[in-house]
Structure formats: structure tokens, C-alpha cells
Design a protein around this motif. Structure first.
Motif, PDB file in Angstrom:
ATOM      1  N   ASP A   1       0.845  -1.218   0.000  1.00 33.23           N
ATOM      2  CA  ASP A   1       0.000   0.000   0.000  1.00 33.23           C
ATOM      3  C   ASP A   1       0.870   1.255   0.000  1.00 33.23           C
ATOM      4  OD1 ASP A   1      -0.215   1.778   2.258  1.00 33.23           O
ATOM      5  OD2 ASP A   1      -1.947   0.762   3.083  1.00 33.23           O
ATOM      6  N   ASN A   2       2.087   1.144   0.519  1.00 35.45           N
ATOM      7  CA  ASN A   2       3.011   2.282   0.522  1.00 35.45           C
ATOM      8  C   ASN A   2       3.472   2.696  -0.879  1.00 35.45           C
ATOM      9  OD1 ASN A   2       6.245   3.162   1.048  1.00 35.45           O
ATOM     10  ND2 ASN A   2       4.714   4.070   2.387  1.00 35.45           N
ATOM     11  N   CYS A   3       3.317   1.777  -1.849  1.00 40.29           N
ATOM     12  CA  CYS A   3       3.783   2.104  -3.210  1.00 40.29           C
ATOM     13  C   CYS A   3       3.037   3.285  -3.814  1.00 40.29           C
ATOM     14  CB  CYS A   3       3.622   0.896  -4.135  1.00 40.29           C
ATOM     15  SG  CYS A   3       4.802  -0.378  -3.801  1.00 40.29           S
TER      16      CYS A   3
ATOM     17  N   TYR B   1       2.408  10.808  -0.057  1.00 35.50           N
ATOM     18  CA  TYR B   1       2.163  11.768   1.025  1.00 35.50           C
ATOM     19  C   TYR B   1       3.264  11.712   2.079  1.00 35.50           C
ATOM     20  CZ  TYR B   1      -0.987  13.981   4.539  1.00 35.50           C
ATOM     21  OH  TYR B   1      -1.575  14.797   5.472  1.00 35.50           O
ATOM     22  N   HIS B   2       3.832  10.493   2.276  1.00 38.30           N
ATOM     23  CA  HIS B   2       4.805  10.345   3.361  1.00 38.30           C
ATOM     24  C   HIS B   2       6.192  10.889   2.999  1.00 38.30           C
ATOM     25  CE1 HIS B   2       6.299   6.863   1.030  1.00 38.30           C
ATOM     26  NE2 HIS B   2       7.349   6.837   1.808  1.00 38.30           N
ATOM     27  N   VAL B   3       6.430  11.079   1.712  1.00 32.78           N
ATOM     28  CA  VAL B   3       7.811  11.308   1.269  1.00 32.78           C
ATOM     29  C   VAL B   3       8.471  12.534   1.912  1.00 32.78           C
ATOM     30  CG1 VAL B   3       9.270  11.718  -0.743  1.00 32.78           C
ATOM     31  CG2 VAL B   3       7.436   9.998  -0.842  1.00 32.78           C
TER      32      VAL B   3
ATOM     33  N   SER C   1       8.657  11.478   6.014  1.00 28.98           N
ATOM     34  CA  SER C   1       9.477  10.315   6.397  1.00 28.98           C
ATOM     35  C   SER C   1      10.889  10.402   5.857  1.00 28.98           C
ATOM     36  CB  SER C   1       8.856   9.026   5.845  1.00 28.98           C
ATOM     37  OG  SER C   1       7.663   8.742   6.481  1.00 28.98           O
ATOM     38  N   HIS C   2      11.002  10.905   4.638  1.00 36.02           N
ATOM     39  CA  HIS C   2      12.309  10.866   3.977  1.00 36.02           C
ATOM     40  C   HIS C   2      13.000  12.233   3.984  1.00 36.02           C
ATOM     41  CE1 HIS C   2      11.377   6.831   2.818  1.00 36.02           C
ATOM     42  NE2 HIS C   2      10.367   7.179   2.059  1.00 36.02           N
ATOM     43  N   LEU C   3      12.604  13.073   4.946  1.00 37.19           N
ATOM     44  CA  LEU C   3      13.156  14.434   4.965  1.00 37.19           C
ATOM     45  C   LEU C   3      14.686  14.427   4.989  1.00 37.19           C
ATOM     46  CD1 LEU C   3      12.663  17.515   5.228  1.00 37.19           C
ATOM     47  CD2 LEU C   3      12.761  17.199   7.701  1.00 37.19           C
TER      48      LEU C   3
ATOM     49  N   ASP D   1      13.961   4.324   6.276  1.00 32.54           N
ATOM     50  CA  ASP D   1      12.871   5.170   6.803  1.00 32.54           C
ATOM     51  C   ASP D   1      11.546   4.420   6.719  1.00 32.54           C
ATOM     52  OD1 ASP D   1      14.777   7.246   6.845  1.00 32.54           O
ATOM     53  OD2 ASP D   1      14.166   7.986   4.875  1.00 32.54           O
ATOM     54  N   ASP D   2      11.348   3.771   5.555  1.00 38.10           N
ATOM     55  CA  ASP D   2      10.060   3.126   5.295  1.00 38.10           C
ATOM     56  C   ASP D   2       9.783   1.968   6.240  1.00 38.10           C
ATOM     57  OD1 ASP D   2       9.290   4.713   3.088  1.00 38.10           O
ATOM     58  OD2 ASP D   2      10.564   3.547   1.751  1.00 38.10           O
ATOM     59  N   VAL D   3      10.803   1.118   6.438  1.00 40.00           N
ATOM     60  CA  VAL D   3      10.573  -0.105   7.214  1.00 40.00           C
ATOM     61  C   VAL D   3      10.060   0.221   8.604  1.00 40.00           C
ATOM     62  CG1 VAL D   3      11.637  -2.168   8.194  1.00 40.00           C
ATOM     63  CG2 VAL D   3      12.293  -1.406   5.913  1.00 40.00           C
TER      64      VAL D   3
END
Ligand code: FES
Ligand SMILES: [Fe+2]
Length: 455
Positions: A200-202, A206-208, A211-213, A358-360
Motif C-alpha cells: 500500500d506504501n507504493c 504523502y509520506h515522502v 518520512s524521507h526528509l 525510513d520506510d521499514v
């Protein structure tokens, strides 16, 4: 969820999702039967078994499977389970073998699955053993642009129909060049997450920026990559599309920019740009002008567990997923470009990839929230962009108005319900193929010498 014995986990009117589906053992067991037991599953790539008698050990859900290339050029997906007592007939990751001998009692199978030799066939079995019915269990196998898929379901539709109009988008990555692609890998690791969280994260753009700042800042500062802010994301011309369970995000722009992300830096940009321009006439011939010039596929998933290209989320229990990361490269690309993409791909999404780490952690927390006795009373909220998706004049599937949307997630869980509630494939709806596939690219290129055939 269980009141009627049927699954109703996503409310399409509100986007509320029952979070128990991420940790419940009974739900997981049902998924193994109803999703992984009947969907077309990505299992590998032809380039992993290029020569006669090559094999590659893979999985369909939790089941160990041998992808073999037999002496007649056909591909097979064979359950790695001896038909006698069930020992594995192969214990290695890959290799080249005409036969597989079970090391328990010595039954020996050809690489097309047939049971060829049984010790004591006359003496111990009095010539009564029905060897013809005791071959390795084989799945149906079909390929798309060199990617090998398999299904246990006799009644499944063709892979072409299963992918449907999603192929219109997928072709822009997997079907660009006459020479096809090659797979490197996989890199494998275990993650303490439910397999659905990474699928579902694919479509979760919105998170980028949040989460990946830090990862994105490093890339902007040291590689010269564009900044990733919420503002950029909201203004982006990108969109989401959904077809038959497959979630796609794509860039909709005629800006003549290279299609790659991984490995691009201010130092390597020239390599990417030159390759993009040199190959554009071929790509345009294969895909037509609209797809070649305007459509850039971004993050995507192929139902159920193929994510971001040839990467697999293999379920290992409700709260454990084995992740397989391959790098897919255009076979005829310059070696220097391949090297840069390979390194860039692992720096972003490998086991030690900046973005992957970050994602995991997010996926782990989302999975664990499902185990909270109190927390699980409260559903996930997937309401973003409700009512803002529909058919599009240029693009197939159900297309979101904006790039930042949870439309694909809502539809993914609805697809999950369709599989989980169906008794057979006859009850699983499929969107008809309506897209116009301009250009010469097809599901599979014609065989050429040195390529694996299709079984
Ligand atoms: S279990 Fe394989 S030969 Fe007996
Ligand atoms: Fe991410």
C-alpha cells in the motif's frame, strides 16, 4: 469483519480500514489460500535462467518453487516438494541441472517436473507405482516483457487479462527497448512488517517529504537532486491510476527528462540524458508518442505483492515479510549507465538504502498497531481524495485528480476483499482491456536465440 463470515474491511464511503487485517493469523491463513493460492504472482525473470537447464529458487507466497528452463526452452514453476514424503528436492538458490534428486530416498525428477527414477521401483513397489501421476506439482507460467509470473489457479484468466490496462503504464518501464531487460539479484532480508503495508506504501507519496526528509536533504545537497517538499508534491503534475488491483503512480509531463530516478546526480545526469535522447526514437516506435514522451511510471505495485519493479514482498507470517530486491536494467544500455543505476538503486532501496530504512520503521509501527487490543478498535483513516478520482480521457484505469491521494489504497483493499470473498476466479471481477496500445510492443517479444522460451 467476521460478522457475516465475509470480509468487509474497507468502507468505500469513508475510507475507514479495519486494522486487524495486519496481524490476525486466521486472516493471514486465508490470504495464503485465496490470494497467494490463486493470483498471478511475480516469481522471477527470464534473465535469471537464460540457458537450457538453468534454475532459480523462488517462492509463491510461502511455498518454495523452482523456476526451471528445460532442455526444450520452456519455463516451469515447480513446487519444491518431493511427492513421496515432502522433502525439498533442491536446497540451493540457483544453478544448472537436468534433474533434481530428493536426498531422503532418492526419487529423481527431470527439470520439467516429471518423476524419472525411483530406487526399487520393481523390488520395493512391485512395479505398481504410478510414476506419471507423481511429478512435481507445476503451476501455470506466463511471462510479461521477460518477467515470469505463475499461478496455482487452473481457472485464472490469462496474464494479459490479469494485467489488463495496467500494462499500458508498465510498458513505459519494462517494455521500452527491443533488447528487453535483465535482472540482477536478489538482495534478500526480513522485515518485521505485514506484507500489505509495503504494497500500500507504493502509492503513498504523502509520506515522502516527512518520512524521507533527512534522506532527501542528503540527496539534494550531495547529489544535486531536486528538493522534495509538501509544496512540490501537492503542485506535482503526477497522478495515480488503478487497474485490476494494480496501483500505479505516474508523471504526466512532456519535459524530455530521463526516466530513471536511481543513480541520477549532477555528475551522472549527462549519461542519463544522452541515453534518453539516443533511445527515444526506438521507444516511440515501441510505445507510441503519448506513452514514450508524456508518461513516466513512478512507484507502483502489481497485485498482490510485486512492488516498485521487480521487488517481492514475500509473506512469512502476519508480522514478517521477506523482501527480495532485484535491480532491473535495460540489457542494451551502456555498461557505465548500468553501473550507476545498480549502485543508485541499492543506495535508495536496498537493505541499507537511505529511503528503505525510513520506510521499514513506518511499516513496522503500522503492523504492530494492529496488535493493540485497544488500538485495533479504531480503524485506519484512508479518506484522502475521496470522490476525486474517475475515468480520464487520456489515461486508462481509475485516475486520481491529484498525486497525493489514498484512492489507490482504498481500491487495493477493495481488491483484497474481492479475492478474499470469492470462491473461485469466476467471482473475481476483471476490468476489460480498453486502452489503446500504440506502438509495436507486445506482452512478449518474439523469441530470439539465447533467450528462454515460454512454457
Ligand atoms: S521424501 Fe523424497 S524420496 Fe522419499
Ligand atoms: Fe518511502
Amino acid at each position: 469483519m467476521a460478522a457475516t463470515g465475509k470480509y468487509a474491511v474497507i468502507d468505500p464511503a469513508t475510507g475507514k480500514l479495519d486494522r486487524r487485517i495486519f496481524s490476525d493469523q486466521a486472516v493471514y491463513d486465508d490470504e495464503m489460500q485465496k490470494i497467494f493460492g490463486r493470483a498471478w504472482l511475480m516469481i522471477g525473470h527470464e534473465s535469471l535462467v537464460p540457458a537450457a537447464d538453468d534454475f532459480f529458487h523462488t517462492y509463491m507466497g510461502e511455498d518454495p518453487v523452482l523456476l526451471t528452463h528445460d532442455g526444450r526452452g520452456r519455463l516451469h514453476a515447480l513446487l519444491n516438494m518431493c511427492r513421496h514424503r515432502g522433502n525439498r528436492v533442491c536446497r540451493v538458490d540457483d544453478g544448472n541441472a537436468k534433474r533434481f534428486m530428493c536426498t531422503y530416498h532418492g526419487w529423481t525428477y527431470r527439470n520439467d517436473g516429471a518423476l524419472e527414477y525411483v530406487p526399487g521401483e520393481n523390488e520395493a513397489y512391485y512395479d505398481t507405482l504410478e510414476k506419471d501421476s507423481l511429478g512435481l506439482i507445476g503451476a501455470r507460467v506466463e511471462t510479461y516483457a521477460g518477467i515470469v509470473f505463475a499461478t496455482w489457479a487452473e481457472d485464472a484468466p490469462s496474464l494479459d487479462d490479469y494485467l489488463g490496462d495496467a500494462r499500458w503504464y508498465l510498458d513505459t518501464v519494462f517494455n521500452r527497448r527491443d533488447g528487453g531487460m535483465q535482472a540482477l539479484g536478489p538482495m534478500k532480508w526480513l522485515e518485521p512488517v505485514n506484507w500489505k503495508t509495503m504494497v500500500d506504501n507504493c502509492s503513498d507519496n504523502y509520506h515522502v517529504p516527512t518520512s524521507h526528509l533527512s534522506s532527501a536533504r542528503v540527496q539534494t545537497r550531495w547529489l544535486g537532486r531536486p528538493p522534495l517538499s509538501h509544496e512540490d508534491q501537492f503542485a506535482s503534475p503526477n497522478k495515480h491510476a488503478f487497474v485490476n488491483g494494480h496501483s500505479l503512480t505516474f508523471r504526466d509531463a512532456d519535459d524530455n527528462t530521463p526516466r530513471y530516478v536511481h543513480g541520477v546526480s549532477k555528475e551522472t545526469m549527462r549519461l542519463f540524458q544522452e541515453y534518453h535522447e539516443a533511445t527515444m526514437p526506438e521507444v516511440e516506435r515501441r510505445l507510441g508518442t503519448l506513452r514514450a514522451r508524456r508518461v513516466q511510471l513512478a512507484n507502483h505495485s502489481i497485485f498482490p505483492n510485486g512492488i516498485l519493479g521487480l521487488r517481492l514482498a514475500l509473506p512469512r507470517g502476519p508480522l514478517k515479510t521477506e523482501f527480495w530486491h532485484f535491480v532491473l536494467l535495460e540489457r542494451d544500455a551502456p555498461e557505465e549507465l548500468k553501473r550507476v543505476i545498480r549502485i543508485g538503486s541499492q543506495a535508495n532501496n536496498g537493505a541499507a538504502g537511505l529511503f528503505e530504512q525510513d520506510d521499514v520503521d513506518n511499516w513496522r509501527q503500522v503492523s504492530l498497531a494492529s496488535t493493540s487490543r485497544f488500538g485495533r478498535r479504531y480503524p485506519q483513516d484512508l479518506s484522502m481524495g475521496l470522490g476525486h478520482a474517475g475515468p480520464h480521457p487520456d489515461y486508462p484505469g481509475l485516475v486520481s485528480e491529484r498525486y497525493i491521494s489514498e484512492n489507490n489504497q482504498r481500491l487495493f483493499y477493495r481488491r483484497w476483499e474481492e479475492f478474499m470473498n470469492a470462491d473461485s476466479w469466476a467471482q473475481i471481477p476483471l476490468d476489460p482491456i480498453t486502452a489503446r496500445f500504440d506502438g509495436t510492443a507486445t506482452m512478449n517479444p518474439p523469441p530470439r536465440s539465447g533467450r528462454a522460451g515460454r512454457g
